[in-house]
Design a protein around this motif. Structure first.
Motif, PDB file in Angstrom:
ATOM      1  N   TYR A 104      21.775  40.415  58.006  1.00  0.00           N
ATOM      2  CA  TYR A 104      20.806  41.354  58.587  1.00  0.00           C
ATOM      3  C   TYR A 104      21.456  42.331  59.565  1.00  0.00           C
ATOM      4  N   LEU A 105      22.260  41.818  60.492  1.00  0.00           N
ATOM      5  CA  LEU A 105      22.841  42.701  61.504  1.00  0.00           C
ATOM      6  C   LEU A 105      23.833  43.684  60.898  1.00  0.00           C
ATOM      7  N   ARG A 106      24.617  43.236  59.928  1.00  0.00           N
ATOM      8  CA  ARG A 106      25.543  44.169  59.277  1.00  0.00           C
ATOM      9  C   ARG A 106      24.773  45.229  58.488  1.00  0.00           C
ATOM     10  N   TYR A 107      23.698  44.802  57.847  1.00  0.00           N
ATOM     11  CA  TYR A 107      22.889  45.764  57.084  1.00  0.00           C
ATOM     12  C   TYR A 107      22.244  46.785  58.017  1.00  0.00           C
ATOM     13  N   GLY A 114      18.785  54.171  52.365  1.00  0.00           N
ATOM     14  CA  GLY A 114      18.499  53.890  50.969  1.00  0.00           C
ATOM     15  C   GLY A 114      19.443  52.903  50.321  1.00  0.00           C
ATOM     16  N   GLU A 115      20.459  52.428  51.040  1.00  0.00           N
ATOM     17  CA  GLU A 115      21.421  51.491  50.464  1.00  0.00           C
ATOM     18  C   GLU A 115      20.800  50.111  50.301  1.00  0.00           C
ATOM     19  N   SER A 116      21.134  49.431  49.206  1.00  0.00           N
ATOM     20  CA  SER A 116      20.595  48.099  48.939  1.00  0.00           C
ATOM     21  C   SER A 116      21.237  47.064  49.862  1.00  0.00           C
ATOM     22  N   ILE A 117      20.503  46.000  50.112  1.00  0.00           N
ATOM     23  CA  ILE A 117      21.014  44.911  50.955  1.00  0.00           C
ATOM     24  C   ILE A 117      21.916  43.965  50.165  1.00  0.00           C
ATOM     25  N   LEU A 118      21.895  44.080  48.852  1.00  0.00           N
ATOM     26  CA  LEU A 118      22.637  43.131  48.006  1.00  0.00           C
ATOM     27  C   LEU A 118      24.131  43.063  48.320  1.00  0.00           C
ATOM     28  N   PRO A 119      24.837  44.202  48.541  1.00  0.00           N
ATOM     29  CA  PRO A 119      26.260  44.088  48.855  1.00  0.00           C
ATOM     30  C   PRO A 119      26.550  43.305  50.132  1.00  0.00           C
ATOM     31  N   TYR A 120      25.571  43.250  51.020  1.00  0.00           N
ATOM     32  CA  TYR A 120      25.766  42.539  52.285  1.00  0.00           C
ATOM     33  C   TYR A 120      25.504  41.045  52.144  1.00  0.00           C
ATOM     34  N   LEU A 121      24.946  40.648  51.001  1.00  0.00           N
ATOM     35  CA  LEU A 121      24.730  39.223  50.758  1.00  0.00           C
ATOM     36  C   LEU A 121      26.013  38.531  50.287  1.00  0.00           C
ATOM     37  N   GLY A 122      26.916  39.294  49.668  1.00  0.00           N
ATOM     38  CA  GLY A 122      28.126  38.713  49.095  1.00  0.00           C
ATOM     39  C   GLY A 122      28.969  37.919  50.079  1.00  0.00           C
ATOM     40  N   PRO A 123      29.363  38.499  51.227  1.00  0.00           N
ATOM     41  CA  PRO A 123      30.175  37.738  52.187  1.00  0.00           C
ATOM     42  C   PRO A 123      29.488  36.474  52.684  1.00  0.00           C
ATOM     43  N   ALA A 124      28.155  36.535  52.857  1.00  0.00           N
ATOM     44  CA  ALA A 124      27.422  35.355  53.329  1.00  0.00           C
ATOM     45  C   ALA A 124      27.465  34.242  52.278  1.00  0.00           C
ATOM     46  N   PHE A 125      27.265  34.597  51.007  1.00  0.00           N
ATOM     47  CA  PHE A 125      27.326  33.598  49.948  1.00  0.00           C
ATOM     48  C   PHE A 125      28.734  33.044  49.790  1.00  0.00           C
ATOM     49  N   LEU A 126      29.735  33.904  49.928  1.00  0.00           N
ATOM     50  CA  LEU A 126      31.121  33.448  49.834  1.00  0.00           C
ATOM     51  C   LEU A 126      31.446  32.484  50.960  1.00  0.00           C
TER      52      LEU A 126
END
Length: 229
Positions: A104-107, A114-126
């Motif tokens: 959330y904070l990085r996003y 208009g950028e999607s939040i999906l790219p910011y989920l990657g590091p968290a899942f990794l």
């Protein structure tokens, strides 16, 4: 832990950080360093390698500071909450908050309109996947009680140590420091119980050498309960 094993842990973790950072650094920034290899620029290759190793040493020291801080916090937590299950519940909540804030904070701070939040989920899942794997392996080495502490350390401690790069959000440094910290943190949490066991054996040997009459009839027996950390 004896001073000898503490020094061993310190030096070996330095090596883990240095080697990991050197390898990952060349991979992540290959486009930048490729000309050095193409034109056989040995001086540039060696200087870059030394620089990456030194940065790895720095990441390793940060990791070790976080590790020993967590060991202290873990003992305080057990003392304050007077219950392992309650303290584990608190750690789980902090893990969830940490992962949420990472996304959330990085996003909020770095996403373009208009950028999607999906790219910011990657590091968290990794981060979560690696931490779960380390915690699972720690359980195999010790017992089930080690899962939550190991998971908490791998996620929350890594996030705290990672803050200087998280604030800047520079891609190369982001992943370089992340992988280096995870390697150092995983190594420390997985080797801790082994060094503690060695320290106990060394103290027993010194005690027997000091007083030959002392003997431990149970020294050859297996431990009935493995350490949780």
């Amino acid at each position: 832990m004896t001073s000898r094993n503490w020094v061993r842990l310190f030096v070996s973790t330095l090596l883990v950080g240095g080697v990991t950072t050197a390898i990952v650094g060349f991979i992540i920034r290959w486009n930048e360093f490729q000309p050095y290899f193409t034109h056989f620029q040995i001086i540039d290759i060696l200087s870059t390698l030394i620089w990456l190793i030194v940065m790895g040493f720095l990441f390793s020291v940060i990791s070790q500071m976080g590790f020993f801080s967590y060991l202290t916090i873990h003992r305080f937590g057990l003392g304050i909450f007077k219950s392992v299950s309650l303290w584990n519940s608190v750690q789980v909540v902090l893990v969830l908050f940490g992962l949420f804030d990472l996304v959330y904070l990085r996003y909020e701070n770095f996403a373009k309109p208009g950028e999607s939040i999906l790219p910011y989920l990657g590091p968290a899942f990794l981060l979560l996947a690696i931490s779960l794997a380390v915690a699972w392996y720690k359980v195999k080495q010790t017992n089930k009680g080690a899962f939550i502490p190991a998971l908490f350390f791998m996620i929350v401690a890594t996030l705290v140590e990672w803050v200087p790069v998280l604030r800047e959000n520079e891609k190369n440094w982001f992943y370089l420091m992340m992988i280096s910290l995870l390697a150092c943190n995983a190594y420390q949490i997985l080797v801790l119980h082994k060094l503690n066991a060695q320290s106990v054996q060394e103290r027993q040997k010194r005690a027997e050498q000091t007083n030959p009459k002392m003997s431990n009839p149970n020294k050859n027996k297996k431990m009935s309960k493995k350490p949780s950390m």
